[in-house]
Design an enzyme around this catalytic site. Structure first.
Site, mmCIF file in Angstrom:
data_model
loop_
_atom_site.group_PDB
_atom_site.id
_atom_site.type_symbol
_atom_site.label_atom_id
_atom_site.label_comp_id
_atom_site.label_asym_id
_atom_site.label_seq_id
_atom_site.Cartn_x
_atom_site.Cartn_y
_atom_site.Cartn_z
ATOM 1 N N PHE A 75 43.347 47.351 28.913
ATOM 2 C CA PHE A 75 42.969 45.961 29.212
ATOM 3 C C PHE A 75 43.727 45.482 30.461
ATOM 4 O O PHE A 75 44.389 44.439 30.434
ATOM 5 C CB PHE A 75 43.256 45.034 28.030
ATOM 6 C CG PHE A 75 42.558 45.413 26.745
ATOM 7 C CD1 PHE A 75 41.431 46.235 26.743
ATOM 8 C CD2 PHE A 75 43.022 44.961 25.523
ATOM 9 C CE1 PHE A 75 40.799 46.588 25.558
ATOM 10 C CE2 PHE A 75 42.388 45.300 24.337
ATOM 11 C CZ PHE A 75 41.282 46.115 24.358
ATOM 12 N N PRO A 76 43.654 46.238 31.558
ATOM 13 C CA PRO A 76 44.447 45.902 32.738
ATOM 14 C C PRO A 76 44.018 44.618 33.429
ATOM 15 O O PRO A 76 44.747 44.104 34.280
ATOM 16 C CB PRO A 76 44.237 47.108 33.658
ATOM 17 C CG PRO A 76 42.893 47.622 33.278
ATOM 18 C CD PRO A 76 42.820 47.434 31.790
ATOM 19 N N LEU A 77 42.854 44.101 33.049
ATOM 20 C CA LEU A 77 42.416 42.808 33.578
ATOM 21 C C LEU A 77 42.371 41.751 32.482
ATOM 22 O O LEU A 77 41.851 40.654 32.689
ATOM 23 C CB LEU A 77 41.031 42.949 34.234
ATOM 24 C CG LEU A 77 40.994 43.872 35.458
ATOM 25 C CD1 LEU A 77 39.568 44.050 35.950
ATOM 26 C CD2 LEU A 77 41.880 43.332 36.573
ATOM 27 N N GLY A 78 42.959 42.070 31.314
ATOM 28 C CA GLY A 78 42.954 41.120 30.201
ATOM 29 C C GLY A 78 41.546 40.899 29.685
ATOM 30 O O GLY A 78 40.602 41.629 30.011
ATOM 31 N N GLY A 79 41.407 39.889 28.832
ATOM 32 C CA GLY A 79 40.094 39.382 28.474
ATOM 33 C C GLY A 79 39.177 40.267 27.679
ATOM 34 O O GLY A 79 37.997 39.942 27.532
ATOM 35 N N PRO A 130 38.000 37.979 22.673
ATOM 36 C CA PRO A 130 38.080 36.522 22.751
ATOM 37 C C PRO A 130 39.511 36.058 22.466
ATOM 38 O O PRO A 130 40.161 36.540 21.545
ATOM 39 C CB PRO A 130 37.119 36.058 21.644
ATOM 40 C CG PRO A 130 36.156 37.191 21.481
ATOM 41 C CD PRO A 130 36.957 38.438 21.722
ATOM 42 N N TYR A 147 34.980 57.106 21.116
ATOM 43 C CA TYR A 147 34.273 56.394 22.175
ATOM 44 C C TYR A 147 32.797 56.782 22.134
ATOM 45 O O TYR A 147 32.432 57.936 22.427
ATOM 46 C CB TYR A 147 34.851 56.744 23.552
ATOM 47 C CG TYR A 147 36.194 56.134 23.863
ATOM 48 C CD1 TYR A 147 36.770 55.158 23.050
ATOM 49 C CD2 TYR A 147 36.909 56.525 24.994
ATOM 50 C CE1 TYR A 147 38.000 54.600 23.350
ATOM 51 C CE2 TYR A 147 38.142 55.963 25.307
ATOM 52 C CZ TYR A 147 38.684 55.000 24.477
ATOM 53 O OH TYR A 147 39.896 54.451 24.776
#
Length: 299
Positions: free
Chosen positions: A211-215, A218, A56
């Protein structure tokens, strides 16, 4: 001031169900003092588990964690191996799955975090979910990987072993080694890991969705683009992102969140999701949101 959030088990510890993911700290790489202050603020708000990796920010996140966190904070730091920095690559990561690479990754994290023992090390297997897939000599048998990680645990360099981007079959094979947590891509709009979540719940394993909110890539659906999410958020006076995170906490008791941010106000909003409760109608509306696949590959 700490915020009142529910707790769950992780690697033999009881931790707040809302932690902090350090991936976005690299956005503050030219403002190191701000990055340290953000992490100190997270601790003040009740964060007691942080997710990181040596790759990171090419070591920046671990350096900030080392500077910001103190032993008396009692913060559990989980890191991961299975990839390494590739600053010149099209994707700034390369897969590093071989046993000697996993050991080197553990040593790198020990050195950059300035500790003698890593509380949790997640093996990013890359069997499923968005991202890259191993090829050639990077296709490594799970038993060989677990052998080196359990050896490192026996040596006292690792406290607990986790898995990331794995299938239920891989988790079942790994259970005898003792698995503390599973990190897979999962959100309200990408629930293809439902069977895995339930297996973790049955086995007493923490489920840590990334990615708990997706997106994030692309092609991945976004929680914040769902009309039902916005409707619930408007009715409750919170944001769509908060609804998406809070739904995860309500969905299963073994869910631990590690949302990341480089913004102090956003950090406070993330920490507040532990206090959000849904009525029956709101929860039913969210549960009815269509789930789409998160199998987006990078090459």
């Amino acid at each position: 001031m700490t915020m009142s959030t529910p707790t769950a088990a992780l690697a033999g510890r009881t931790v707040s169900r809302v932690g902090y993911g350090a991936a976005q700290l690299e956005r503050l790489s030219d403002r190191r003092d701000d990055a340290v202050a953000l992490l100190r603020r997270a601790v003040e708000l009740g964060v007691d588990h942080v997710d990181t990796a040596e790759f990171y920010g090419f070591g920046f996140a671990n350096a900030v964690i080392r500077e910001a966190l103190r032993p008396e904070d009692g913060v559990l730091v989980a890191t991961k191996v299975g990839a390494e920095p590739d600053p010149g690559g099209r994707v700034p990561l390369r897969i590093a799955q071989r046993p000697e690479q996993l050991r080197a990754g553990v040593e790198d994290n020990l050195r950059s975090l300035g500790v003698d023992r890593l509380a949790v090390v997640n093996l990013r297997r890359l069997d499923t979910g968005p991202g890259m897939r191993p090829e050639g000599d990077q296709v490594v048998d799970l038993d060989d990987q677990l052998a080196v990680l359990t050896a490192l645990r026996d040596e006292g360099k690792i406290g607990a072993i986790g898995l990331s981007s794995v299938t239920p079959d891989v988790l079942r094979r790994a259970l005898p080694a003792g698995i503390a947590c599973v990190q897979n891509a999962y959100s309200l709009v990408s629930r293809d890991g439902e069977d895995m979540l339930r297996l973790c719940l049955d086995e007493g394993i923490a489920w840590v969705p990334f990615f708990p909110l997706g997106g994030a890539f692309p092609g991945l659906p976004k929680v914040t683009e769902e009309p039902a999410v916005h409707a619930v958020a408007a009715s409750m006076g919170v944001t769509a992102s908060q609804v998406g995170l809070a739904w995860l906490l309500h969905h299963a008791p073994n869910v631990l969140l590690i949302p990341g941010t480089a913004d102090p106000a956003h950090l406070e909003a993330n920490m507040a999701v532990g206090e959000i409760t849904f009525d029956t109608a709101a929860l039913a509306a969210l549960d009815a949101v269509e789930s789409r696949s998160s199998e987006v590959l990078l090459g």
